[in-house]
Design an enzyme around this catalytic site. Structure first.
Site, PDB file in Angstrom:
ATOM      1  N   TYR A  34       0.827  -1.205   0.000  1.00  0.00           N
ATOM      2  CA  TYR A  34       0.000   0.000   0.000  1.00  0.00           C
ATOM      3  C   TYR A  34       0.861   1.254   0.000  1.00  0.00           C
ATOM      4  CZ  TYR A  34      -3.763  -3.210   0.608  1.00  0.00           C
ATOM      5  OH  TYR A  34      -4.643  -4.230   0.399  1.00  0.00           O
ATOM      6  N   TYR A  77     -15.936   2.631   1.858  1.00  0.00           N
ATOM      7  CA  TYR A  77     -15.167   1.623   1.141  1.00  0.00           C
ATOM      8  C   TYR A  77     -14.214   0.966   2.127  1.00  0.00           C
ATOM      9  CZ  TYR A  77     -11.746  -0.512  -1.958  1.00  0.00           C
ATOM     10  OH  TYR A  77     -10.912  -1.407  -2.578  1.00  0.00           O
ATOM     11  N   MET A  79     -11.051  -0.625   2.632  1.00  0.00           N
ATOM     12  CA  MET A  79      -9.797  -0.788   1.902  1.00  0.00           C
ATOM     13  C   MET A  79      -9.142  -2.107   2.286  1.00  0.00           C
ATOM     14  SD  MET A  79      -8.219   3.098   1.943  1.00  0.00           S
ATOM     15  CE  MET A  79      -8.078   3.223   3.730  1.00  0.00           C
ATOM     16  N   HIS A 115     -13.588  -4.675  -2.398  1.00  0.00           N
ATOM     17  CA  HIS A 115     -13.140  -5.567  -3.463  1.00  0.00           C
ATOM     18  C   HIS A 115     -12.525  -6.808  -2.819  1.00  0.00           C
ATOM     19  CE1 HIS A 115     -13.012  -1.578  -5.463  1.00  0.00           C
ATOM     20  NE2 HIS A 115     -13.498  -2.267  -6.465  1.00  0.00           N
ATOM     21  N   ASN A 120     -10.671 -15.789  -3.204  1.00  0.00           N
ATOM     22  CA  ASN A 120     -10.595 -15.670  -1.750  1.00  0.00           C
ATOM     23  C   ASN A 120     -11.918 -16.127  -1.129  1.00  0.00           C
ATOM     24  OD1 ASN A 120     -10.202 -15.009   0.920  1.00  0.00           O
ATOM     25  ND2 ASN A 120      -9.230 -13.038   0.475  1.00  0.00           N
ATOM     26  N   ALA A 123     -12.827 -15.052   2.536  1.00  0.00           N
ATOM     27  CA  ALA A 123     -13.305 -13.670   2.668  1.00  0.00           C
ATOM     28  C   ALA A 123     -14.729 -13.534   2.129  1.00  0.00           C
ATOM     29  CB  ALA A 123     -12.372 -12.708   1.939  1.00  0.00           C
ATOM     30  N   ILE A 124     -15.001 -14.160   1.002  1.00  0.00           N
ATOM     31  CA  ILE A 124     -16.347 -14.085   0.413  1.00  0.00           C
ATOM     32  C   ILE A 124     -17.371 -14.673   1.386  1.00  0.00           C
ATOM     33  CG2 ILE A 124     -17.812 -14.914  -1.479  1.00  0.00           C
ATOM     34  CD1 ILE A 124     -15.106 -14.785  -3.195  1.00  0.00           C
ATOM     35  N   PHE A 126     -17.043 -14.956   4.656  1.00  0.00           N
ATOM     36  CA  PHE A 126     -17.096 -14.066   5.813  1.00  0.00           C
ATOM     37  C   PHE A 126     -18.045 -12.889   5.551  1.00  0.00           C
ATOM     38  CE2 PHE A 126     -15.406 -10.219   7.915  1.00  0.00           C
ATOM     39  CZ  PHE A 126     -15.501 -10.588   9.248  1.00  0.00           C
ATOM     40  N   LYS A 129     -21.801 -13.674   5.156  1.00  0.00           N
ATOM     41  CA  LYS A 129     -22.396 -13.945   6.470  1.00  0.00           C
ATOM     42  C   LYS A 129     -22.952 -12.660   7.102  1.00  0.00           C
ATOM     43  CE  LYS A 129     -19.563 -14.868   9.895  1.00  0.00           C
ATOM     44  NZ  LYS A 129     -18.501 -15.501  10.678  1.00  0.00           N
TER      45      LYS A 129
END
Length: 164
Positions: A34, A77, A79, A115, A120, A123-124, A126, A129
């Protein structure tokens, strides 16, 4: 034992003094480096960015940016949101995300999005849910990581009515 663990998890704001902890976490957690704009956004976001501590050890973070849309409304958003692997499954990520969702609700911010790399699955799972939905797929979003594609996950926030 969840109540016992709950006491061990605390959130703290990110400021100049502890920004290096966030930088170290991001290096350990994410395949992306980053830039300074990211960290400037972090410091400007106030309560929307937090470090998570488990027994006084910094183990996770959420970093958000407030964005103005064309017609004047604001959305959030996400990040980054991450927890070090040994500390996953203890409710730390949920506590971080719930903190931001509560802020959105209290501040009448109707939308939050992020995003996620298409492979992943953790994460999707999580985010779904918590009521996030895949609203878009962007090809070649990421440079230098495979797969380069991402999903946009979005959640519309139900506003809380405050009593006067």
């Amino acid at each position: 034992m969840v109540a016992g663990r709950e006491v061990l998890i605390s959130l703290d704001e990110v400021r100049d003094k502890n920004l290096m902890q966030l930088k170290k976490l991001n290096t350990a957690l994410f395949p992306v480096r980053y830039n300074e704009k990211y960290y400037a956004d972090v410091l400007a976001s106030g309560d929307f960015t937090k470090l998570a501590y488990y027994s006084d050890i910094c183990v996770g973070s959420i970093a958000c940016r407030l964005e103005k849309k064309e017609h004047g409304s604001v959305r959030v958003y996400i990040m980054t949101l991450g927890v070090l692997a040994p500390y996953r499954g203890l409710g730390i990520g949920s506590k971080l995300l719930n903190h931001v969702l509560d802020l959105c609700s209290k501040q009448n911010i109707p939308e939050i999005y992020l995003h996620v790399q298409t492979n992943n699955d953790d994460a999707i799972k999580f985010y779904t849910k918590f009521g996030f939905e895949i609203t878009e797929t962007i090809q070649n979003y990421y440079a230098n990581i495979t797969p380069p594609d991402c999903y946009v996950l979005t959640k519309l926030i139900t506003q809380t009515q405050t009593k006067k």
